[in-house]
Design a protein around this motif. Sequence first.
Motif, PDB file in Angstrom:
ATOM      1  N   GLU A  13       0.826  -1.215   0.000  1.00 25.17           N
ATOM      2  CA  GLU A  13       0.000   0.000   0.000  1.00 25.17           C
ATOM      3  C   GLU A  13       0.859   1.263   0.000  1.00 25.17           C
ATOM      4  OE1 GLU A  13      -2.465  -0.542   3.434  1.00 25.17           O
ATOM      5  OE2 GLU A  13      -3.313  -2.356   2.554  1.00 25.17           O
ATOM      6  N   TYR A  14       1.964   1.232   0.752  1.00 26.01           N
ATOM      7  CA  TYR A  14       2.809   2.429   0.857  1.00 26.01           C
ATOM      8  C   TYR A  14       4.056   2.351  -0.015  1.00 26.01           C
ATOM      9  CZ  TYR A  14      -0.397   3.806   4.466  1.00 26.01           C
ATOM     10  OH  TYR A  14      -1.540   4.159   5.132  1.00 26.01           O
ATOM     11  N   LYS A  15       4.039   1.418  -0.961  1.00 26.26           N
ATOM     12  CA  LYS A  15       5.118   1.309  -1.964  1.00 26.26           C
ATOM     13  C   LYS A  15       6.500   1.159  -1.348  1.00 26.26           C
ATOM     14  CE  LYS A  15       4.856   2.922  -5.989  1.00 26.26           C
ATOM     15  NZ  LYS A  15       5.243   3.850  -7.037  1.00 26.26           N
ATOM     16  N   VAL A  16       6.610   0.256  -0.400  1.00 24.29           N
ATOM     17  CA  VAL A  16       7.915   0.015   0.228  1.00 24.29           C
ATOM     18  C   VAL A  16       8.447  -1.321  -0.274  1.00 24.29           C
ATOM     19  CG1 VAL A  16       9.158  -0.297   2.400  1.00 24.29           C
ATOM     20  CG2 VAL A  16       7.260   1.332   2.264  1.00 24.29           C
ATOM     21  N   ASP A  17       9.501  -1.275  -1.076  1.00 19.03           N
ATOM     22  CA  ASP A  17      10.098  -2.506  -1.609  1.00 19.03           C
ATOM     23  C   ASP A  17      11.580  -2.564  -1.245  1.00 19.03           C
ATOM     24  OD1 ASP A  17      11.145  -4.615  -3.108  1.00 19.03           O
ATOM     25  OD2 ASP A  17       9.782  -4.320  -4.766  1.00 19.03           O
ATOM     26  N   ASN A  18      11.866  -2.302   0.022  1.00 14.02           N
ATOM     27  CA  ASN A  18      13.273  -2.368   0.441  1.00 14.02           C
ATOM     28  C   ASN A  18      13.587  -3.814   0.816  1.00 14.02           C
ATOM     29  OD1 ASN A  18      11.687  -2.544   2.687  1.00 14.02           O
ATOM     30  ND2 ASN A  18      12.887  -1.169   3.958  1.00 14.02           N
ATOM     31  N   LYS A  59       5.765   9.144   4.099  1.00 14.96           N
ATOM     32  CA  LYS A  59       7.012   8.439   4.401  1.00 14.96           C
ATOM     33  C   LYS A  59       6.777   7.838   5.783  1.00 14.96           C
ATOM     34  CE  LYS A  59      11.398   7.944   3.021  1.00 14.96           C
ATOM     35  NZ  LYS A  59      11.595   7.037   1.923  1.00 14.96           N
ATOM     36  N   ILE A  60       6.511   6.544   5.817  1.00  8.78           N
ATOM     37  CA  ILE A  60       6.196   5.933   7.110  1.00  8.78           C
ATOM     38  C   ILE A  60       7.441   5.235   7.631  1.00  8.78           C
ATOM     39  CG2 ILE A  60       4.674   4.302   8.298  1.00  8.78           C
ATOM     40  CD1 ILE A  60       2.560   5.075   6.262  1.00  8.78           C
TER      41      ILE A  60
END
Length: 290
Positions: A187-192, A281-282
């Motif tokens: 949902e928050y586009k975090v692909d780390n 930015k969460i």
Amino acid sequence: MSKTKLLWLTSISCNGNAHSFLNYPQLEIFLDNFEFIYHPILESNYTLEDIIHKDLKCDILLIEGSISSEYKKYNEPIINIINKYASIVKKIVTVGTCATFGGIFRQSGYAYTTGLHFDQENPTFLFSNLKDKTISISGCPIQPEALANILFSIKNNINISLDKFNRPNEYFAYTVHNGCTRNEYFEYKVDNHLFGKKEGCMFYDHGCQAPFTNGSCNKILWNEVNSKTRNGEPCHGCVNPDFPTINFFQTKKNMGIPQNLPIGVGKRAYLTLAGVTKAFKIKRLEEDLF
Ligand code: SF4
Ligand code: SF4
């Protein structure tokens, strides 16, 4: 109650589905209700030669593996064996992506290797005379619970609602993305993401095909424990007609936008959503928790 007779016929195959089925947690109960007249691994009453040369009673034909008009068992074309039993059984079940769409053995070297209904661009029944009798469970391999539950439904004359590839909606009406524990990162586009790590969604950079793949891997957990995506490996879309694709661990992009978007999400909607979520930015989601 009499046991339902099953024939597990293997065509061009690695036997992965037959092995996967052995992991069915209730196998003993299953075998109290069903009897394999032939199975490549489990004990059965007849040999493959009996299956080919005798006229045996059978209720459900299970086909594993891709099909080619050139491929034979003891000199008998596999297509003849399929047709012989297809005409007497109540239902045919294609077990796995190879038997359904051709799968990885499309590259086997046999002429025109296919599934029961394969056309990569426009999947359609090649054996159209068998369409009404066929239920397909794609997967490389299949989830054993899906196969066992469908066989019980056939045995008990329960109506099975199917999708356009004759797959049961119960297992294929929603995406593999549905139920993944990484949805908040999506949902928050975090692909780390680092493989095996608990954080990060693998859609944006690491090739996860789950948002556009219909399947039940996050609904029915494998071995009742886990799924690939929960565990940190991208979904390769093994249930899809075009499986296998290439570059499993990379997200194909055009100008920074994933080429394949989640089912039902248009490019414009995706760009709008991406713009909004980028504004957040969460910190909690960016942290390495383990
Ligand atoms: S890792 Fe794959 S299945 Fe999980 S949330 Fe991301 S896109 Fe969906
Ligand atoms: S997660 Fe994707 S690739 Fe893995 S088994 Fe499920 S559908 Fe196939």
